[in-house]
Design a protein around this motif. Structure first.
Motif, PDB file in Angstrom:
ATOM      1  N   CYS A   1      50.777 -13.446  42.085  1.00  0.00           N
ATOM      2  CA  CYS A   1      51.409 -14.361  43.049  1.00  0.00           C
ATOM      3  C   CYS A   1      52.654 -15.009  42.468  1.00  0.00           C
ATOM      4  CB  CYS A   1      50.414 -15.433  43.477  1.00  0.00           C
ATOM      5  SG  CYS A   1      49.099 -14.813  44.513  1.00  0.00           S
ATOM      6  N   ARG A   2      52.613 -15.330  41.199  1.00  0.00           N
ATOM      7  CA  ARG A   2      53.743 -16.021  40.582  1.00  0.00           C
ATOM      8  C   ARG A   2      54.817 -15.058  40.104  1.00  0.00           C
ATOM      9  NH1 ARG A   2      53.588 -21.229  42.159  1.00  0.00           N
ATOM     10  NH2 ARG A   2      51.719 -22.325  41.453  1.00  0.00           N
ATOM     11  N   PHE A   3      54.387 -13.935  39.511  1.00  0.00           N
ATOM     12  CA  PHE A   3      55.332 -13.072  38.821  1.00  0.00           C
ATOM     13  C   PHE A   3      55.339 -11.650  39.356  1.00  0.00           C
ATOM     14  CE2 PHE A   3      52.974 -15.745  35.627  1.00  0.00           C
ATOM     15  CZ  PHE A   3      53.812 -16.827  35.752  1.00  0.00           C
ATOM     16  N   GLY A   4      54.853 -11.487  40.600  1.00  0.00           N
ATOM     17  CA  GLY A   4      54.704 -10.148  41.151  1.00  0.00           C
ATOM     18  C   GLY A   4      55.984  -9.351  41.192  1.00  0.00           C
ATOM     19  N   CYS A   5      57.123 -10.020  41.402  1.00  0.00           N
ATOM     20  CA  CYS A   5      58.376  -9.288  41.543  1.00  0.00           C
ATOM     21  C   CYS A   5      59.209  -9.338  40.281  1.00  0.00           C
ATOM     22  CB  CYS A   5      59.173  -9.864  42.708  1.00  0.00           C
ATOM     23  SG  CYS A   5      59.624 -11.591  42.443  1.00  0.00           S
ATOM     24  N   MET A   6      58.646  -9.848  39.184  1.00  0.00           N
ATOM     25  CA  MET A   6      59.415 -10.017  37.962  1.00  0.00           C
ATOM     26  C   MET A   6      59.135  -8.891  36.981  1.00  0.00           C
ATOM     27  SD  MET A   6      58.841 -14.091  37.446  1.00  0.00           S
ATOM     28  CE  MET A   6      59.911 -14.139  36.023  1.00  0.00           C
ATOM     29  N   THR A   7      60.155  -8.512  36.229  1.00  0.00           N
ATOM     30  CA  THR A   7      59.976  -7.526  35.170  1.00  0.00           C
ATOM     31  C   THR A   7      59.449  -8.224  33.924  1.00  0.00           C
ATOM     32  OG1 THR A   7      62.208  -7.849  34.338  1.00  0.00           O
ATOM     33  CG2 THR A   7      61.921  -6.219  36.091  1.00  0.00           C
ATOM     34  N   ASP A   8      59.029  -7.415  32.931  1.00  0.00           N
ATOM     35  CA  ASP A   8      58.534  -7.987  31.682  1.00  0.00           C
ATOM     36  C   ASP A   8      59.606  -8.835  31.007  1.00  0.00           C
ATOM     37  OD1 ASP A   8      56.142  -6.784  32.097  1.00  0.00           O
ATOM     38  OD2 ASP A   8      56.589  -5.022  30.867  1.00  0.00           O
ATOM     39  N   ILE A   9      60.881  -8.397  31.136  1.00  0.00           N
ATOM     40  CA  ILE A   9      61.976  -9.162  30.507  1.00  0.00           C
ATOM     41  C   ILE A   9      62.146 -10.498  31.209  1.00  0.00           C
ATOM     42  CG2 ILE A   9      64.456  -9.173  30.053  1.00  0.00           C
ATOM     43  CD1 ILE A   9      64.335  -6.151  29.777  1.00  0.00           C
ATOM     44  N   GLN A  10      62.042 -10.474  32.550  1.00  0.00           N
ATOM     45  CA  GLN A  10      62.186 -11.717  33.309  1.00  0.00           C
ATOM     46  C   GLN A  10      61.033 -12.671  33.015  1.00  0.00           C
ATOM     47  OE1 GLN A  10      62.479  -9.853  37.177  1.00  0.00           O
ATOM     48  NE2 GLN A  10      64.601 -10.549  37.389  1.00  0.00           N
ATOM     49  N   MET A  11      59.844 -12.146  32.753  1.00  0.00           N
ATOM     50  CA  MET A  11      58.696 -13.007  32.510  1.00  0.00           C
ATOM     51  C   MET A  11      58.772 -13.700  31.165  1.00  0.00           C
ATOM     52  SD  MET A  11      55.343 -11.048  33.989  1.00  0.00           S
ATOM     53  CE  MET A  11      54.349 -12.410  33.410  1.00  0.00           C
ATOM     54  N   LYS A  12      59.473 -13.114  30.189  1.00  0.00           N
ATOM     55  CA  LYS A  12      59.553 -13.713  28.864  1.00  0.00           C
ATOM     56  C   LYS A  12      60.480 -14.908  28.907  1.00  0.00           C
ATOM     57  CE  LYS A  12      59.894 -12.532  24.026  1.00  0.00           C
ATOM     58  NZ  LYS A  12      58.542 -13.080  23.795  1.00  0.00           N
ATOM     59  N   ILE A  13      59.986 -16.023  28.435  1.00  0.00           N
ATOM     60  CA  ILE A  13      60.743 -17.279  28.463  1.00  0.00           C
ATOM     61  C   ILE A  13      61.629 -17.351  27.225  1.00  0.00           C
ATOM     62  CG2 ILE A  13      60.522 -19.793  28.372  1.00  0.00           C
ATOM     63  CD1 ILE A  13      58.046 -19.563  30.017  1.00  0.00           C
ATOM     64  N   SER A  14      62.897 -17.671  27.425  1.00  0.00           N
ATOM     65  CA  SER A  14      63.862 -17.718  26.328  1.00  0.00           C
ATOM     66  C   SER A  14      63.689 -18.988  25.505  1.00  0.00           C
ATOM     67  CB  SER A  14      65.285 -17.658  26.891  1.00  0.00           C
ATOM     68  OG  SER A  14      65.541 -18.828  27.669  1.00  0.00           O
ATOM     69  N   ILE A  15      64.372 -18.990  24.348  1.00  0.00           N
ATOM     70  CA  ILE A  15      64.321 -20.161  23.461  1.00  0.00           C
ATOM     71  C   ILE A  15      64.915 -21.372  24.159  1.00  0.00           C
ATOM     72  CG2 ILE A  15      65.161 -21.106  21.269  1.00  0.00           C
ATOM     73  CD1 ILE A  15      65.068 -18.286  20.142  1.00  0.00           C
ATOM     74  N   GLU A  16      65.991 -21.151  24.903  1.00  0.00           N
ATOM     75  CA  GLU A  16      66.634 -22.267  25.612  1.00  0.00           C
ATOM     76  C   GLU A  16      65.697 -22.856  26.669  1.00  0.00           C
ATOM     77  OE1 GLU A  16      69.434 -25.064  26.552  1.00  0.00           O
ATOM     78  OE2 GLU A  16      69.408 -23.640  24.870  1.00  0.00           O
ATOM     79  N   GLU A  17      64.993 -21.964  27.377  1.00  0.00           N
ATOM     80  CA  GLU A  17      64.050 -22.446  28.388  1.00  0.00           C
ATOM     81  C   GLU A  17      62.908 -23.225  27.748  1.00  0.00           C
ATOM     82  OE1 GLU A  17      64.110 -19.309  32.048  1.00  0.00           O
ATOM     83  OE2 GLU A  17      63.335 -18.574  30.146  1.00  0.00           O
ATOM     84  N   LYS A  18      62.435 -22.766  26.587  1.00  0.00           N
ATOM     85  CA  LYS A  18      61.380 -23.503  25.885  1.00  0.00           C
ATOM     86  C   LYS A  18      61.878 -24.878  25.471  1.00  0.00           C
ATOM     87  CE  LYS A  18      59.005 -19.437  24.025  1.00  0.00           C
ATOM     88  NZ  LYS A  18      58.597 -18.704  22.786  1.00  0.00           N
ATOM     89  N   ARG A  19      63.155 -24.940  25.014  1.00  0.00           N
ATOM     90  CA  ARG A  19      63.716 -26.218  24.614  1.00  0.00           C
ATOM     91  C   ARG A  19      63.784 -27.159  25.819  1.00  0.00           C
ATOM     92  NH1 ARG A  19      68.112 -24.427  22.787  1.00  0.00           N
ATOM     93  NH2 ARG A  19      67.425 -24.179  20.629  1.00  0.00           N
ATOM     94  N   ASN A  20      64.266 -26.640  26.947  1.00  0.00           N
ATOM     95  CA  ASN A  20      64.322 -27.466  28.166  1.00  0.00           C
ATOM     96  C   ASN A  20      62.931 -27.903  28.621  1.00  0.00           C
ATOM     97  OD1 ASN A  20      67.104 -27.273  28.292  1.00  0.00           O
ATOM     98  ND2 ASN A  20      67.063 -25.459  29.633  1.00  0.00           N
ATOM     99  N   LEU A  21      61.975 -26.989  28.439  1.00  0.00           N
ATOM    100  CA  LEU A  21      60.603 -27.317  28.821  1.00  0.00           C
ATOM    101  C   LEU A  21      60.049 -28.451  27.959  1.00  0.00           C
ATOM    102  CD1 LEU A  21      58.262 -26.525  30.677  1.00  0.00           C
ATOM    103  CD2 LEU A  21      57.527 -24.878  28.957  1.00  0.00           C
ATOM    104  N   GLY A  22      60.332 -28.399  26.642  1.00  0.00           N
ATOM    105  CA  GLY A  22      59.889 -29.462  25.757  1.00  0.00           C
ATOM    106  C   GLY A  22      60.510 -30.796  26.111  1.00  0.00           C
ATOM    107  N   ILE A  23      61.813 -30.785  26.433  1.00  0.00           N
ATOM    108  CA  ILE A  23      62.482 -32.029  26.818  1.00  0.00           C
ATOM    109  C   ILE A  23      61.933 -32.541  28.135  1.00  0.00           C
ATOM    110  CG2 ILE A  23      64.703 -33.026  27.457  1.00  0.00           C
ATOM    111  CD1 ILE A  23      66.029 -31.005  25.565  1.00  0.00           C
ATOM    112  N   ALA A  24      61.664 -31.609  29.082  1.00  0.00           N
ATOM    113  CA  ALA A  24      61.151 -32.015  30.387  1.00  0.00           C
ATOM    114  C   ALA A  24      59.789 -32.686  30.268  1.00  0.00           C
ATOM    115  CB  ALA A  24      61.070 -30.814  31.319  1.00  0.00           C
ATOM    116  N   LEU A  25      58.983 -32.216  29.303  1.00  0.00           N
ATOM    117  CA  LEU A  25      57.668 -32.825  29.107  1.00  0.00           C
ATOM    118  C   LEU A  25      57.783 -34.299  28.743  1.00  0.00           C
ATOM    119  CD1 LEU A  25      55.802 -29.994  27.165  1.00  0.00           C
ATOM    120  CD2 LEU A  25      55.165 -30.908  29.395  1.00  0.00           C
ATOM    121  N   THR A  26      58.861 -34.667  28.024  1.00  0.00           N
ATOM    122  CA  THR A  26      59.018 -36.067  27.612  1.00  0.00           C
ATOM    123  C   THR A  26      59.367 -36.968  28.785  1.00  0.00           C
ATOM    124  OG1 THR A  26      61.380 -35.823  27.104  1.00  0.00           O
ATOM    125  CG2 THR A  26      59.798 -35.269  25.364  1.00  0.00           C
ATOM    126  N   LYS A  27      59.767 -36.384  29.903  1.00  0.00           N
ATOM    127  CA  LYS A  27      60.159 -37.171  31.071  1.00  0.00           C
ATOM    128  C   LYS A  27      58.994 -37.445  32.021  1.00  0.00           C
ATOM    129  CE  LYS A  27      64.217 -36.713  29.364  1.00  0.00           C
ATOM    130  NZ  LYS A  27      64.817 -37.864  28.629  1.00  0.00           N
TER     131      LYS A  27
END
Length: 392
Positions: free
Chosen positions: A264-290
């Motif tokens: 349901c979440r990733f049905g149309c995504m490729t394996d490359i699209q599903m892998k979260i980048s370092i930048e996205e992880k950094r943004n995710l960590g910052i978002a958690l602090t908010k």
């Protein structure tokens, strides 16, 4: 503290897409699980009912097994088929012994019937011929020796099963005669005399009858105990099998849930699209602090769902974004996106107010806010460390 734009989490391209064939497959899997759960529920109810009845009956049987309860635990429990075979052999042996007792009783009966005063009791009373119009009003169950003999020789299963049944009918022959005829009559006197002789002879056979009855009672008690142990062993095995099947169902449900979430979440995504980048992880960590304290607790619960060892409810936790699975990171991204879109501004204001209170060392700071601040500080430190690393 600055707010975080939810669009930085890059979730707009994630479009749920599940085709009809996959949906039908999911529905079939769910239906199979429901049917299996229904059967398991019936088995669970059967096991519960058995042990409930066993616990109710236990006080009555404990006195028979208390002296040898340690032996009962260690004894071999035969299967139901073997118990049935043993029961058949036991019944056949008991029937053979009873036939021998009946044969010995037949000797007593011949001695009584050969007495010179036995002739009035050899055949059924000729009620009409003798004009005994009130006979059936006084005698409820007529009996005579010819009827007893026919019963003893019956081979169709309608005959006597126990020697005491024959004894009771012999007594009935004489008691009927004594009941209908006056005490001064010859028939009454003859019946009373033969009854006394019969009782004397019956006393000689009675010890053997009592011994046989005691033996059968002990064998029956032993058979019931064996059957009870066999039932307990069968239900214990059923309970173990149920535990294993319930675990398998739970695992299947979890796998199905993970599959549905992924499709349901990733049905149309490729394996490359599903892998979260370092930048996205950094943004995710910052978002958690908010997040608010409540939102942060929910986020930590999401991490704990795929990592049972993660101490989500501890006072201090260390969350390493890089160590989390792709599925956990995607769940966090969806959760944070929804949370920030709905209450990002109010969460920011609440967070700013809490920071001011901390700076003023207010004694009214809540435990949740303190815990959130500690977790946020740890996340910021991790983010700063990653920022210092040279990009490859």
């Amino acid at each position: 503290m600055e707010g975080v734009d939810a669009s930085n989490l890059d979730l707009e391209n994630v479009v749920p897409r599940v085709n009809d064939a996959e949906a039908d497959g999911f529905r079939c899997s769910v239906d199979e699980l429901v049917m299996k759960v229904d059967k398991l529920e019936q088995s669970v109810n059967e096991v519960e009912k058995f042990y409930l009845n066993t616990s109710i009956k236990q006080p009555n049987t404990s006195k028979n097994t208390s002296s040898g309860k340690h032996k009962v635990k260690d004894r071999h429990v035969p299967g139901f088929k073997k118990l049935q075979q043993e029961a058949s052999r036991r019944e056949a042996a008991a029937a053979k012994r009873m036939q021998e007792l009946m044969r010995q009783f037949g000797t007593i009966l011949r001695q009584i019937t050969q007495h010179k005063w036995a002739w009035p009791f050899m055949q059924p009373v000729d009620v009409e011929g003798l004009g005994l119009h009130d006979y059936y009003e006084i005698i409820d169950r007529p009996m005579d020796f010819s009827t007893i003999k026919n019963q003893m020789e019956a081979m169709d299963g309608a005959g006597y099963k126990h020697v005491r049944e024959i004894c009771a009918d012999v007594r009935l022959v004489f008691k009927n005669a004594m009941k209908y005829n006056d005490e001064q009559s010859d028939v009454h006197l003859m019946a009373n005399t033969l009854l006394e002789k019969f009782e004397e002879k019956w006393l000689q056979l009675l010890p053997k009858v009592n011994e046989e009855e005691k033996r059968r009672e002990e064998e029956e008690a032993e058979a019931q105990l064996s059957m009870q142990l066999a039932l307990e062993a069968a239900h214990a095995k059923m309970a173990r099998d149920l535990c294993n099947e319930l675990y398998e169902v739970d695992t299947h449900v979890e796998e199905l849930r993970e599959t549905v979430v992924r499709r349901c979440r990733f049905g149309c995504m490729t394996d490359i699209q599903m892998k979260i980048s370092i930048e996205e992880k950094r943004n995710l960590g910052i978002a958690l602090t908010k997040l608010s304290p409540d939102g942060l607790s929910k986020a930590l619960e999401i991490v704990a769902q795929n990592n049972p060892l993660f101490p989500a409810s501890a006072e201090e936790v260390e969350l390493d974004i890089d160590a989390q699975s792709e599925l956990t990171l995607w769940r966090l991204k969806f959760f944070i996106k929804d949370t920030l879109e709905v209450g990002g501004k109010s969460a920011s204001k609440c967070d700013t107010s809490n920071s001011a209170n901390v700076a003023a060392t207010s004694p009214n700071i809540s435990a949740a806010s303190k815990r959130k601040r500690e977790i946020c500080d740890a996340l910021v430190k991790n983010a700063k460390k990653r920022n210092k690393k040279p990009s490859k």
